[in-house]
Design a protein around this motif. Structure first.
Motif, PDB file in Angstrom:
ATOM      1  N   ARG A 253      41.156  49.949  34.765  1.00  0.00           N
ATOM      2  CA  ARG A 253      40.761  49.400  36.209  1.00  0.00           C
ATOM      3  C   ARG A 253      42.012  48.865  36.551  1.00  0.00           C
ATOM      4  O   ARG A 253      42.295  48.978  37.836  1.00  0.00           O
ATOM      5  N   ARG A 254      42.887  48.158  35.932  1.00  0.00           N
ATOM      6  CA  ARG A 254      44.181  47.662  36.561  1.00  0.00           C
ATOM      7  C   ARG A 254      45.012  49.016  37.027  1.00  0.00           C
ATOM      8  O   ARG A 254      45.874  48.870  37.933  1.00  0.00           O
TER       9      ARG A 254
ATOM     10  N   GLN B  89      37.692  56.526  33.003  1.00  0.00           N
ATOM     11  CA  GLN B  89      36.986  55.327  32.214  1.00  0.00           C
ATOM     12  C   GLN B  89      36.111  55.882  31.290  1.00  0.00           C
ATOM     13  O   GLN B  89      36.097  55.266  30.012  1.00  0.00           O
TER      14      GLN B  89
ATOM     15  N   ARG C 254      43.633  49.786  40.250  1.00  0.00           N
ATOM     16  CA  ARG C 254      43.855  49.177  41.306  1.00  0.00           C
ATOM     17  C   ARG C 254      45.473  49.354  41.821  1.00  0.00           C
ATOM     18  O   ARG C 254      45.811  49.296  43.008  1.00  0.00           O
TER      19      ARG C 254
ATOM     20  N   ARG D 144      36.955  56.349  37.619  1.00  0.00           N
ATOM     21  CA  ARG D 144      35.518  56.066  36.816  1.00  0.00           C
ATOM     22  C   ARG D 144      35.158  57.125  35.780  1.00  0.00           C
ATOM     23  O   ARG D 144      34.743  56.746  34.715  1.00  0.00           O
TER      24      ARG D 144
ATOM     25  N   ILE E 206      38.978  49.715  29.247  1.00  0.00           N
ATOM     26  CA  ILE E 206      38.241  49.574  30.800  1.00  0.00           C
ATOM     27  C   ILE E 206      39.072  48.679  31.440  1.00  0.00           C
ATOM     28  O   ILE E 206      39.264  48.812  32.538  1.00  0.00           O
ATOM     29  N   LYS E 207      39.527  47.498  31.013  1.00  0.00           N
ATOM     30  CA  LYS E 207      40.193  46.572  31.611  1.00  0.00           C
ATOM     31  C   LYS E 207      41.689  47.311  32.013  1.00  0.00           C
ATOM     32  O   LYS E 207      42.168  47.364  32.971  1.00  0.00           O
TER      33      LYS E 207
END
Length: 323
Positions: free
Chosen positions: A317-318, A244, A321, A241, A313-314
């Protein structure tokens, strides 16, 4: 005593307290106040956010909508006249604006470097390398300097007969026209911007390290993990985070906070190679007196920033994960 067959009088039983205190029965005023309490608690956050939301709407959103509306009007003789998409079509035909957009793509490609530098330095400081307290102050110091001062300093250092080229000449390398070569100037300005601003990102990373589980680092050391393995498998996932946030704010800073450096170091040159949308907007508004075209360029810049930020951000986040 009762006489005959008349039943004895029976007084109705009273419920509740007998010490004189008031008894609250269902449906009374106390119950209504009890039901009103949760309702007031639900609305309390919105009431507290209302002043900030009002400031954002009045000082941010409303001017933005005015600018978008103004971008569909004309300049000069057509001032105030609706012209549809003419301003946007003119932007697409302008080679300087196309260069500015291509430089935005260059900034996106250089963003991982701009984020990795403060991230690695924060890692070394967190791991308490010798002199880490001094480094923390030294790295943050450029952040308090004005972009104009930073640009003036590097103009002297990067001059064709300046100290940098003198060092290159001392080791047998030909002098480089750092700010006069169209293929080099943009990289130089971006590098100076990163040097001048990564101190704030460094502080954010250090704050993120404060939330990192130190037990994971100790376990990695016990297992014999190398520094690169610790960074990849422990630090990066733990600071996902934070990374990001730094990536998005760094990109926004590159798109909106480089005007001072561009103005002092290159003035958009050489041959327009260091134009960015922000500098193009200032040229159209401040020198060409074309506010409607500048509003159209501002709208395009806003959409670019929004799209790049959401994409970052996308992707981050990927990546988080997958790790």
């Amino acid at each position: 005593m009762p006489t005959g067959n008349a039943p004895p009088s029976v007084r109705p039983m009273t419920t509740g307290r007998t010490d004189g205190a008031r008894v609250v029965r269902p449906g009374g005023a106390g119950a209504r106040r009890g039901r009103a309490g949760p309702r007031a608690e639900r609305f309390a956050p919105y009431l507290l956010l209302a002043p900030a939301a009002l400031v954002i709407v009045v000082l941010r959103l409303y001017p933005l909508l005015l600018g978008v509306n103004f971008s569909f009007t004309g300049d000069g003789e057509r001032n105030g006249v609706a012209v549809g998409l003419d301003n946007y079509l003119e932007l697409l035909r302008d080679p300087l604006f196309r260069t500015a957009l291509s430089n935005v793509g260059l900034l996106v490609l250089l963003l991982p470097v701009a984020v990795a530098i403060p991230g690695l330095l924060a890692t070394f400081i967190y791991l308490r390398v010798p002199g880490h307290r001094l480094y923390r102050s030294v790295y943050f110091f450029p952040g308090v300097l004005s972009p104009v001062i930073v640009g003036a300093i590097f103009n002297l250092l990067l001059a064709f007969d300046g100290p940098f080229n003198a060092l290159l000449g001392a080791v047998g390398i030909d002098a480089v026209d750092w700010l006069g070569d169209p293929g080099v100037a943009m990289f130089v300005v971006v590098g100076v911007h990163v040097w001048a601003t990564f101190g704030m990102a460094l502080v954010v990373f250090l704050a993120g390290f404060a939330t990192l589980d130190a037990g994971l680092l100790d376990a990695a050391r016990v297992d014999g993990a190398s520094l690169l393995q610790v960074i990849r498998h422990v630090i990066v996932p733990g600071l996902a985070r934070t990374i990001q946030f730094v990536a998005v704010t760094t990109m926004i800073g590159m798109l909106t906070s480089m005007f001072g450096l561009l103005y002092v170091m290159t003035s958009g040159g050489p041959e327009g190679s260091t134009y960015l949308p922000e500098y193009y907007i200032w040229i159209q508004q401040g020198q060409m007196n074309r506010p409607a075209l500048a509003s159209a360029a501002s709208t395009v810049l806003f959409l670019v920033m929004l799209g790049v930020g959401l994409l970052q951000i996308k992707l981050l986040r990927r990546a988080g994960r997958e790790d």
